[in-house]
Motif scaffolding. Structure first.
Motif, PDB file in Angstrom:
ATOM      1  N   ASP A 191       7.711 -22.195 -12.033  1.00 48.33           N
ATOM      2  CA  ASP A 191       7.265 -23.135 -13.050  1.00 48.33           C
ATOM      3  C   ASP A 191       7.093 -22.468 -14.418  1.00 48.33           C
ATOM      4  OD1 ASP A 191       5.160 -21.773 -11.654  1.00 48.33           O
ATOM      5  OD2 ASP A 191       3.696 -23.038 -12.676  1.00 48.33           O
ATOM      6  N   HIS A 249       1.383 -22.963  -7.808  1.00 46.45           N
ATOM      7  CA  HIS A 249       0.505 -23.880  -8.540  1.00 46.45           C
ATOM      8  C   HIS A 249       0.946 -25.325  -8.442  1.00 46.45           C
ATOM      9  CE1 HIS A 249      -1.398 -20.503 -11.095  1.00 46.45           C
ATOM     10  NE2 HIS A 249      -2.054 -20.726  -9.998  1.00 46.45           N
ATOM     11  N   THR A 250       2.241 -25.591  -8.509  1.00 46.52           N
ATOM     12  CA  THR A 250       2.704 -26.972  -8.394  1.00 46.52           C
ATOM     13  C   THR A 250       3.012 -27.333  -6.944  1.00 46.52           C
ATOM     14  OG1 THR A 250       5.053 -26.452  -8.675  1.00 46.52           O
ATOM     15  CG2 THR A 250       3.746 -26.840 -10.698  1.00 46.52           C
ATOM     16  N   GLN A 251       3.078 -26.343  -6.074  1.00 45.00           N
ATOM     17  CA  GLN A 251       3.404 -26.447  -4.656  1.00 45.00           C
ATOM     18  C   GLN A 251       4.868 -26.805  -4.403  1.00 45.00           C
ATOM     19  OE1 GLN A 251       0.477 -28.395  -2.193  1.00 45.00           O
ATOM     20  NE2 GLN A 251      -1.176 -27.750  -3.537  1.00 45.00           N
ATOM     21  N   GLU A 252       5.660 -26.861  -5.452  1.00 44.91           N
ATOM     22  CA  GLU A 252       7.082 -27.154  -5.292  1.00 44.91           C
ATOM     23  C   GLU A 252       7.761 -26.028  -4.511  1.00 44.91           C
ATOM     24  OE1 GLU A 252      11.037 -28.099  -7.966  1.00 44.91           O
ATOM     25  OE2 GLU A 252       9.055 -28.247  -8.884  1.00 44.91           O
ATOM     26  N   CYS A 293       9.893 -21.275  -5.547  1.00 51.53           N
ATOM     27  CA  CYS A 293       8.669 -22.057  -5.381  1.00 51.53           C
ATOM     28  C   CYS A 293       7.720 -21.824  -6.547  1.00 51.53           C
ATOM     29  CB  CYS A 293       7.971 -21.714  -4.068  1.00 51.53           C
ATOM     30  SG  CYS A 293       7.122 -20.125  -4.072  1.00 51.53           S
ATOM     31  N   SER A 294       6.714 -22.645  -6.585  1.00 50.41           N
ATOM     32  CA  SER A 294       5.580 -22.467  -7.487  1.00 50.41           C
ATOM     33  C   SER A 294       4.326 -22.746  -6.671  1.00 50.41           C
ATOM     34  CB  SER A 294       5.652 -23.438  -8.663  1.00 50.41           C
ATOM     35  OG  SER A 294       4.402 -23.455  -9.342  1.00 50.41           O
ATOM     36  N   THR A 333      -7.521 -22.665  -7.554  1.00 47.50           N
ATOM     37  CA  THR A 333      -7.591 -22.496  -9.004  1.00 47.50           C
ATOM     38  C   THR A 333      -8.349 -21.243  -9.424  1.00 47.50           C
ATOM     39  OG1 THR A 333      -9.536 -23.942  -9.093  1.00 47.50           O
ATOM     40  CG2 THR A 333      -7.368 -24.967  -9.460  1.00 47.50           C
TER      41      THR A 333
END
Length: 182
Positions: A130, A162-165, A159-160, A43
């Motif tokens: 995202d 921050h969301t780890q997707e 990917c993202s 973060t």
């Protein structure tokens, strides 16, 4: 499931070690991706002024990930980290339309490195998916001219960080492809 879980699922040789080079322009999200994969807090990230190295280990695998800063004045030093690379991960900020051409030129220079990176598989993370202004992975692929890569395996993964997707899917491809290469 995190990277460790994915690595445990892969059939592999004992004590296999892979060296991963994580590159891309500054502010693409390289360090955020690295910290997310390592299960660390991502973060509060500051721009990388040199490099970060993280090792992720299981009973069967050890990934040594080198995250090198992407500022224009650091890029000439990228070549100092090419030795014995098993996979190149190139991170692109999918929202940075103004620098997409620059990202493509930097990637092309890496692909053209014939001595130490010849045949090394390339995973392109189309990061920041995202965010509303993000180009799709197909658009990023087209902008980077990835379809022109013929001398190695490559994959683009939306990917993202921050969301780890999308991170697990990309890393699964990278590990499996790197293992087949050896």
């Amino acid at each position: 499931m995190g990277l460790l879980g994915l690595l445990r699922k892969l059939k592999s040789e004992p004590d296999k070690e892979l060296k991963v080079l994580l590159l891309g322009l500054d502010n693409a999200g390289k360090t955020t991706i690295l910290k997310a994969l390592a299960g660390e807090d991502y973060t509060k990230i500051t721009p990388t002024q040199g490099f970060n190295v993280k090792s992720v280990s299981t009973s069967k695998w050890k990934l040594n990930v080198w995250d090198i800063g992407g500022q224009r004045n650091i890029r000439p030093y990228w070549k100092n980290y090419f030795e014995s690379i098993n996979v190149l991960i190139y991170v692109v900020d999918s929202t940075d339309r103004a620098r997409m051409e620059e990202a493509g030129l930097a990637l092309n220079e890496l692909i053209e490195e014939e001595e130490k990176l010849a045949g090394v598989p390339v995973l392109v993370f189309a990061n920041k998916q995202d965010l509303a202004l993000a180009k799709t992975a197909a658009e990023v692929s087209s902008d980077l001219l990835l379809s022109n890569i013929r001398d190695r395996k490559w994959q683009i993964q939306p990917c993202s960080a921050h969301t780890q997707e999308g991170l697990d899917l990309g890393m699964t491809w990278a590990v499996k492809t790197s293992c087949r290469k050896k």
